[in-house]
Scaffold this motif. Structure first.
Motif, PDB file in Angstrom:
ATOM      1  N   VAL A  38     -12.692  15.068  11.591  1.00 52.50           N
ATOM      2  CA  VAL A  38     -11.711  15.264  10.188  1.00 52.50           C
ATOM      3  C   VAL A  38     -11.630  16.637   9.917  1.00 52.50           C
ATOM      4  CG1 VAL A  38     -11.694  14.623   8.007  1.00 52.50           C
ATOM      5  CG2 VAL A  38     -12.784  13.052   9.492  1.00 52.50           C
ATOM      6  N   THR A  39     -12.630  17.446   9.604  1.00 52.65           N
ATOM      7  CA  THR A  39     -12.355  18.669   8.859  1.00 52.65           C
ATOM      8  C   THR A  39     -11.738  19.621  10.052  1.00 52.65           C
ATOM      9  OG1 THR A  39     -14.593  19.507   9.358  1.00 52.65           O
ATOM     10  CG2 THR A  39     -14.122  18.435   7.504  1.00 52.65           C
ATOM     11  N   GLU A  40     -12.011  19.623  11.072  1.00 51.35           N
ATOM     12  CA  GLU A  40     -11.224  20.754  11.975  1.00 51.35           C
ATOM     13  C   GLU A  40     -10.125  20.560  12.081  1.00 51.35           C
ATOM     14  OE1 GLU A  40     -12.398  23.577  13.007  1.00 51.35           O
ATOM     15  OE2 GLU A  40     -13.994  23.342  11.732  1.00 51.35           O
ATOM     16  N   PRO A  41      -9.540  18.937  12.369  1.00 50.94           N
ATOM     17  CA  PRO A  41      -7.981  18.851  12.559  1.00 50.94           C
ATOM     18  C   PRO A  41      -7.201  19.333  11.388  1.00 50.94           C
ATOM     19  CG  PRO A  41      -9.305  17.134  13.377  1.00 50.94           C
ATOM     20  CD  PRO A  41     -10.384  18.117  12.861  1.00 50.94           C
ATOM     21  N   ARG A  42      -8.096  18.859  10.176  1.00 54.68           N
ATOM     22  CA  ARG A  42      -7.468  19.371   8.756  1.00 54.68           C
ATOM     23  C   ARG A  42      -7.037  20.522   8.846  1.00 54.68           C
ATOM     24  NH1 ARG A  42      -9.847  16.177   4.125  1.00 54.68           N
ATOM     25  NH2 ARG A  42      -8.780  14.504   5.160  1.00 54.68           N
ATOM     26  N   LYS A  43      -8.070  21.493   9.088  1.00 58.51           N
ATOM     27  CA  LYS A  43      -7.974  22.978   8.796  1.00 58.51           C
ATOM     28  C   LYS A  43      -6.903  23.424   9.854  1.00 58.51           C
ATOM     29  CE  LYS A  43     -12.225  24.406   9.242  1.00 58.51           C
ATOM     30  NZ  LYS A  43     -13.536  25.242   9.060  1.00 58.51           N
ATOM     31  N   GLN A  44      -6.760  22.705  10.927  1.00 61.51           N
ATOM     32  CA  GLN A  44      -5.739  23.182  12.064  1.00 61.51           C
ATOM     33  C   GLN A  44      -4.415  22.809  11.482  1.00 61.51           C
ATOM     34  OE1 GLN A  44      -6.758  25.106  14.420  1.00 61.51           O
ATOM     35  NE2 GLN A  44      -4.595  25.174  15.018  1.00 61.51           N
ATOM     36  N   ALA A  45      -4.273  21.397  10.845  1.00 62.86           N
ATOM     37  CA  ALA A  45      -2.989  21.221  10.572  1.00 62.86           C
ATOM     38  C   ALA A  45      -2.602  22.180   9.274  1.00 62.86           C
ATOM     39  CB  ALA A  45      -3.099  19.705   9.945  1.00 62.86           C
ATOM     40  N   TYR A  46      -3.213  22.477   8.507  1.00 70.27           N
ATOM     41  CA  TYR A  46      -2.956  23.496   7.605  1.00 70.27           C
ATOM     42  C   TYR A  46      -2.612  24.855   8.046  1.00 70.27           C
ATOM     43  CZ  TYR A  46      -3.409  20.542   3.163  1.00 70.27           C
ATOM     44  OH  TYR A  46      -3.615  19.783   2.551  1.00 70.27           O
ATOM     45  N   ASP A  48      -1.188  25.427  10.920  1.00 68.72           N
ATOM     46  CA  ASP A  48      -0.109  25.441  11.757  1.00 68.72           C
ATOM     47  C   ASP A  48       1.060  25.262  10.919  1.00 68.72           C
ATOM     48  OD1 ASP A  48      -1.522  23.165  14.367  1.00 68.72           O
ATOM     49  OD2 ASP A  48      -1.317  25.445  14.060  1.00 68.72           O
ATOM     50  N   PHE A  49       0.927  24.563   9.778  1.00 73.26           N
ATOM     51  CA  PHE A  49       1.982  24.385   8.671  1.00 73.26           C
ATOM     52  C   PHE A  49       2.267  25.616   8.176  1.00 73.26           C
ATOM     53  CE2 PHE A  49       4.544  22.337   5.615  1.00 73.26           C
ATOM     54  CZ  PHE A  49       4.209  22.781   4.466  1.00 73.26           C
ATOM     55  N   TYR A  50       1.308  26.553   7.770  1.00 70.87           N
ATOM     56  CA  TYR A  50       1.719  27.776   7.244  1.00 70.87           C
ATOM     57  C   TYR A  50       2.077  28.905   7.856  1.00 70.87           C
ATOM     58  CZ  TYR A  50       0.360  25.952   2.483  1.00 70.87           C
ATOM     59  OH  TYR A  50       0.485  25.089   1.340  1.00 70.87           O
ATOM     60  N   LYS A  51       1.812  28.770   9.395  1.00 72.10           N
ATOM     61  CA  LYS A  51       2.324  29.803  10.188  1.00 72.10           C
ATOM     62  C   LYS A  51       3.922  29.790  10.227  1.00 72.10           C
ATOM     63  CE  LYS A  51      -0.246  29.205  13.719  1.00 72.10           C
ATOM     64  NZ  LYS A  51      -0.906  28.781  15.153  1.00 72.10           N
ATOM     65  N   GLN A  52       4.451  28.682  10.117  1.00 73.60           N
ATOM     66  CA  GLN A  52       5.802  28.788  10.042  1.00 73.60           C
ATOM     67  C   GLN A  52       6.623  28.426   8.710  1.00 73.60           C
ATOM     68  OE1 GLN A  52       7.544  29.847  12.839  1.00 73.60           O
ATOM     69  NE2 GLN A  52       5.512  29.641  14.005  1.00 73.60           N
ATOM     70  N   TYR A  53       5.837  28.646   7.825  1.00 74.97           N
ATOM     71  CA  TYR A  53       6.278  28.288   6.400  1.00 74.97           C
ATOM     72  C   TYR A  53       7.264  29.451   5.778  1.00 74.97           C
ATOM     73  CZ  TYR A  53       5.960  26.256   1.828  1.00 74.97           C
ATOM     74  OH  TYR A  53       6.523  25.697   0.512  1.00 74.97           O
ATOM     75  N   ASP A  54       8.269  29.115   5.354  1.00 74.03           N
ATOM     76  CA  ASP A  54       9.176  30.171   4.483  1.00 74.03           C
ATOM     77  C   ASP A  54       9.337  29.520   3.238  1.00 74.03           C
ATOM     78  OD1 ASP A  54      11.022  31.871   3.635  1.00 74.03           O
ATOM     79  OD2 ASP A  54      12.593  31.293   4.818  1.00 74.03           O
ATOM     80  N   ALA A  55       8.652  30.297   2.199  1.00 73.50           N
ATOM     81  CA  ALA A  55       8.437  29.486   0.779  1.00 73.50           C
ATOM     82  C   ALA A  55      10.001  29.859   0.199  1.00 73.50           C
ATOM     83  CB  ALA A  55       7.548  30.768   0.101  1.00 73.50           C
TER      84      ALA A  55
ATOM     85  N   PRO B 185       3.302  18.021   2.046  1.00 76.42           N
ATOM     86  CA  PRO B 185       3.888  18.301   3.200  1.00 76.42           C
ATOM     87  C   PRO B 185       3.147  18.539   4.270  1.00 76.42           C
ATOM     88  CG  PRO B 185       3.915  20.133   1.351  1.00 76.42           C
ATOM     89  CD  PRO B 185       3.273  18.773   1.029  1.00 76.42           C
ATOM     90  N   VAL B 186       2.065  18.775   4.180  1.00 72.97           N
ATOM     91  CA  VAL B 186       1.098  19.220   5.415  1.00 72.97           C
ATOM     92  C   VAL B 186       0.770  18.076   6.192  1.00 72.97           C
ATOM     93  CG1 VAL B 186      -0.978  20.496   5.798  1.00 72.97           C
ATOM     94  CG2 VAL B 186       0.233  21.302   3.963  1.00 72.97           C
ATOM     95  N   GLU B 187       0.260  17.041   5.612  1.00 76.56           N
ATOM     96  CA  GLU B 187      -0.370  16.003   6.516  1.00 76.56           C
ATOM     97  C   GLU B 187      -0.036  14.590   5.913  1.00 76.56           C
ATOM     98  OE1 GLU B 187      -4.695  16.604   6.096  1.00 76.56           O
ATOM     99  OE2 GLU B 187      -4.734  16.767   8.109  1.00 76.56           O
ATOM    100  N   GLY B 188       0.702  14.404   4.536  1.00 77.69           N
ATOM    101  CA  GLY B 188       0.876  13.058   4.067  1.00 77.69           C
ATOM    102  C   GLY B 188       2.483  12.663   4.364  1.00 77.69           C
ATOM    103  N   PHE B 189       2.833  12.425   2.971  1.00 80.98           N
ATOM    104  CA  PHE B 189       4.155  11.883   3.064  1.00 80.98           C
ATOM    105  C   PHE B 189       5.473  12.822   3.453  1.00 80.98           C
ATOM    106  CE2 PHE B 189       6.922   8.755   1.445  1.00 80.98           C
ATOM    107  CZ  PHE B 189       7.928   9.248   0.556  1.00 80.98           C
TER     108      PHE B 189
END
Lengths: 76, 202
Positions: A38-46, A48-55, B185-189
């Motif tokens: 749970v926690t490691e995949p979640r950390k990885q998902a976050y 990855d998301f913020y690596k390509q994030y343009d605010a 936006p990260v893991e959910g909807f």
């Protein structure tokens, strides 16, 4: 018809000697499973998301959609 | 039935002590004890718990069943106070006489018969389950089912319409607004929505 005398003492100790190692092992397995499932995949998902994030891009997209009260879409 | 003049075991201590406190300590004390020991020798062991007043012409107190030792089949007290069979038949009496001799000559049926005289149920019989749980579970399921029927009737005849916000068009507008706001936006909807192609991610 002479039965053996049953164990009269040390019953709790005997039970603990058997069950405690199992309990500790299962607890560790449960903790490890949660960490790596749970926690490691979640950390990885976050990450990855913020690596390509343009605010700014996201902000402008949301502004055009009209969800803000402080800034209206460019058309109005 | 207050009769302070009786000096039998039951009455002297309790009643005279209450009514004539000065007398009971000294005068009636010795007299009650002497009469009690005489009474104990006359009356058998079984009636010990029911002290009977014979003096004073007041008659015999009725022996209540619940005051006598009773027979219980219980795991916690394996040897009850009394034997199960109190009135022995002639065969049982002769068997009891035979029991006074050597037990090796008793046959298996005789040993079992002696056991059944002393006890009503064996441990296995008394510990055996009743199967009552099946009726309980059946009752539970039945009443849950009945409650389901009640709920269905309520939905049809009691509740009014749902609010307009449940209309499909309104729900669509709600979902679009959630996507615009980038909910989760990260893991959910919104993570599952493809913003480039305006469709759900495959």
């Amino acid at each position: 018809m002479s039965l053996a005398k049953p164990a009269m003492r040390g019953l709790l100790a005997k039970r603990l000697r058997f069950h405690l190692p199992i309990a500790f092992a299962l607890s560790l397995v449960a903790a490890a499973a949660f960490k790596y499932g749970v926690t490691e995949p979640r950390k990885q998902a976050y990450a990855d998301f913020y690596k390509q994030y343009d605010a700014m891009k996201e902000f402008n997209a949301m502004k055009e959609a009209g969800v803000f009260q402080s800034v209206r879409p460019s058309g109005e | 039935m207050i009769c302070p003049n009786i000096s039998c075991l039951r009455h002297s201590r309790s009643v005279t002590h209450f009514l004539y406190p000065s007398l009971s300590e000294r005068r009636t004390d010795g007299g009650a004890r002497m009469l009690a020991t005489r009474a104990l020798r006359l009356v058998g062991k079984r009636a010990l718990s029911t002290s009977i007043c014979l003096r004073g012409g007041h008659g015999v107190a009725k022996v209540e069943d619940y005051t006598l030792p009773a027979y219980f089949d219980r795991r916690e007290s394996p040897l009850p106070d009394i034997k199960f069979v109190q009135q022995l038949s002639p065969e049982q009496k002769s068997l009891k006489e035979k029991e006074k001799g050597s037990w090796a000559v008793l046959s298996k049926e005789e040993k079992i018969a002696l056991y059944r005289i002393s006890f009503k149920e064996s441990f296995a019989e008394m510990e055996k389950g009743t199967g009552e749980w099946k009726s309980v579970v059946a009752g539970i399921f039945f009443f849950i089912g009945f409650t389901g029927l009640v709920v269905l009737w309520q939905r049809k005849y009691v509740y009014g319409d749902v609010p307009h916000t449940f209309d499909p068009e309104h729900k669509q507008k709600e979902l679009q607004r959630m996507l615009d706001m980038r909910i989760n936006p990260v893991e959910g909807f919104s993570a599952k929505w493809d913003y480039e192609n305006n469709a759900w991610k495959k």
